[in-house]
Scaffold this motif. Structure first.
Motif, PDB file in Angstrom:
ATOM      1  N   GLU A  96       0.935  -1.228  -0.024  1.00 53.59           N
ATOM      2  CA  GLU A  96       0.054   0.131  -0.221  1.00 53.59           C
ATOM      3  C   GLU A  96       0.816   1.282   0.034  1.00 53.59           C
ATOM      4  O   GLU A  96       1.825   1.148   0.199  1.00 53.59           O
ATOM      5  N   LYS A  97       0.320   2.285  -0.156  1.00 54.79           N
ATOM      6  CA  LYS A  97       0.849   3.595  -0.103  1.00 54.79           C
ATOM      7  C   LYS A  97       1.206   3.724   1.276  1.00 54.79           C
ATOM      8  O   LYS A  97       0.116   3.709   2.231  1.00 54.79           O
ATOM      9  N   SER A  98       2.402   4.073   1.599  1.00 55.16           N
ATOM     10  CA  SER A  98       2.726   4.141   3.031  1.00 55.16           C
ATOM     11  C   SER A  98       3.742   4.962   3.602  1.00 55.16           C
ATOM     12  O   SER A  98       4.631   5.536   2.726  1.00 55.16           O
ATOM     13  N   VAL A  99       3.698   5.361   4.640  1.00 54.69           N
ATOM     14  CA  VAL A  99       4.946   5.905   5.449  1.00 54.69           C
ATOM     15  C   VAL A  99       5.355   5.090   6.373  1.00 54.69           C
ATOM     16  O   VAL A  99       4.878   4.736   7.297  1.00 54.69           O
ATOM     17  N   LYS A 176       4.466  13.146  -2.382  1.00 53.46           N
ATOM     18  CA  LYS A 176       3.104  13.226  -3.112  1.00 53.46           C
ATOM     19  C   LYS A 176       3.161  13.787  -4.537  1.00 53.46           C
ATOM     20  O   LYS A 176       2.385  13.249  -5.467  1.00 53.46           O
ATOM     21  N   ASP A 181       5.287   5.649  -3.571  1.00 52.24           N
ATOM     22  CA  ASP A 181       4.440   4.826  -3.028  1.00 52.24           C
ATOM     23  C   ASP A 181       4.583   4.542  -1.652  1.00 52.24           C
ATOM     24  O   ASP A 181       4.192   4.428  -0.684  1.00 52.24           O
ATOM     25  N   VAL A 182       6.023   4.633  -1.211  1.00 44.68           N
ATOM     26  CA  VAL A 182       6.537   4.642   0.130  1.00 44.68           C
ATOM     27  C   VAL A 182       7.403   5.795   0.711  1.00 44.68           C
ATOM     28  O   VAL A 182       8.543   5.998  -0.297  1.00 44.68           O
ATOM     29  N   PHE A 212      -0.574  13.493   4.932  1.00 43.33           N
ATOM     30  CA  PHE A 212      -0.732  12.267   3.990  1.00 43.33           C
ATOM     31  C   PHE A 212      -1.766  11.241   4.803  1.00 43.33           C
ATOM     32  O   PHE A 212      -1.273  10.016   5.037  1.00 43.33           O
ATOM     33  N   ALA A 215      -2.036   7.511   3.905  1.00 44.22           N
ATOM     34  CA  ALA A 215      -1.015   6.417   3.883  1.00 44.22           C
ATOM     35  C   ALA A 215      -1.181   5.489   5.023  1.00 44.22           C
ATOM     36  O   ALA A 215      -1.488   5.680   6.186  1.00 44.22           O
ATOM     37  N   TYR A 216      -0.742   4.199   4.575  1.00 49.67           N
ATOM     38  CA  TYR A 216      -0.572   3.265   5.777  1.00 49.67           C
ATOM     39  C   TYR A 216       0.664   3.557   6.325  1.00 49.67           C
ATOM     40  O   TYR A 216       1.553   3.873   6.082  1.00 49.67           O
ATOM     41  N   ARG A 217       0.510   3.263   7.846  1.00 46.36           N
ATOM     42  CA  ARG A 217       1.719   3.811   8.598  1.00 46.36           C
ATOM     43  C   ARG A 217       2.400   2.447   9.277  1.00 46.36           C
ATOM     44  O   ARG A 217       1.992   1.463   9.917  1.00 46.36           O
TER      45      ARG A 217
END
Ligand code: GDP
Length: 298
Positions: A96-99, A176, A181-182, A212, A215-217
């Motif tokens: 997933e899109k993540s931080v 962004k 993606d990450v 953000f 974003a998945y963390r």
């Protein structure tokens, strides 16, 4: 093959002793259990985890009406695997899109791990941006820039002493605008000032939440396996200031203290997600507890 090779010393430390117990005892008695217990504690599995493993082993021996010491080996392997069970072992940031915030004290291999992880994600076809948010150390940014270069990903940094949260802010904006993606954030880990550390992390988290939000963390704590029980203690201290979602255990190559992975998963209920097994960009492996225990007792 590499996991097993990297674990040679840990394996020698634990299993050679265990094997001599299984073959040396003719009956299962208190001495038998005590000797196993001693070896597991010496193998850095930790007192608490070891005691629970032994209790579980005793219950299994009783339940299965085992009389032969040698027949206990598989039950011990099963007990250790059960002790290492943790709830959430998913690698969602790979999908997933993540931080991803990466935390750790100096010298544990945090910069190296961020670099390896960037390379790994890039190889999986993911677009990665690194935030060099550990602005406290002069050389940290330069070293990370080298890793970013090696991995072929972009890095956003700040001046030495800059506000880490402002670096994160800039990096989120960049991630962004580039459709990354990450976003991998190399953050500080000065445990001796927990109040500041907590405040610093809170500030970064607030910016990510605001800028953000979808974003998945993930929050990874990097620990040096060669420090044994000290690594466990660091993990506990970081747990007081951050919601840790995973551990990276570095320097598993060449240490006899790899058993600390058992103590960490057992006492913290947090998965070890990766192990570091060397100094190059390829030397980061996913960790699987069952595979690890199988490799130890091979
Ligand atoms: P930091 O201060 O936490 O950022 O640590 P660094 O990333 O600079 O690493 C400190 C030292 O540990 C460096 O010499 C790295 O090459 C080494 N290192 C990091 N990870 C590993 C690993 O998994 N295995 C080995 N053998 N060395 C490692």
């Amino acid at each position: 093959g590499r996991l097993v090779a990297g674990l040679t010393k840990t394996r020698d430390n634990i299993v050679s002793g265990i094997d001599s117990i299984f073959s040396g005892f003719s009956s299962i008695d208190d001495d038998f259990y005590e000797e196993i217990e001693e070896i597991l504690i010496m193998g850095d599995l930790g007192v608490k985890a070891t005691e629970e493993i032994i209790e579980n082993l005793k219950a299994k021996v009783k339940e299965n009406k085992i009389k032969e010491p040698a027949a206990c080996k598989q039950l011990l392997i099963d007990s250790i695997k059960e002790q290492m069970r943790v709830e959430d072992t998913a690698y969602r940031f790979e999908e997933e899109k993540s931080v991803v915030l990466v935390i750790g004290v100096n010298g544990v291999g945090k910069t190296t791990t961020v670099g390896k992880l960037a390379g790994k994600l890039k190889d999986q076809g993911r677009k990665v941006v690194i935030a060099a948010a550990d602005t406290f150390r002069a050389a940290a940014g330069d070293q990370l820039a080298e890793w970013a270069n090696r991995a072929g990903v972009e890095m956003i940094g700040g001046q030495e002493g800059a506000d880490p949260a402002s670096v994160v802010f800039d990096a989120v904006a960049s991630a962004k605008s580039k459709g990354a993606d990450v976003l991998l954030c190399d953050t500080a880990g000065r445990l001796h000032n927990k109040k500041n550390l907590m405040e610093e992390l809170r500030k970064m988290n607030r910016i990510i939440d605001r800028e953000f939000p979808d974003a998945y963390r993930e929050t990874l704590v990097v620990l040096d396996a060669t420090t044994g029980q000290n690594a466990l203690s660091q993990a506990k201290q970081f747990g007081e200031v951050a919601d840790i979602t995973g551990i990276v255990l570095t320097k598993m190559d060449g240490t006899a203290k790899g058993g600390i992975a058992v103590a960490i998963q057992s006492e913290l209920n947090i998965p070890v997600k990766y192990i570091g097994v060397g100094e190059t960009i390829e030397d980061l492996q996913k960790f699987d507890a069952d595979e690890f225990v199988n490799a130890l007792f091979k």
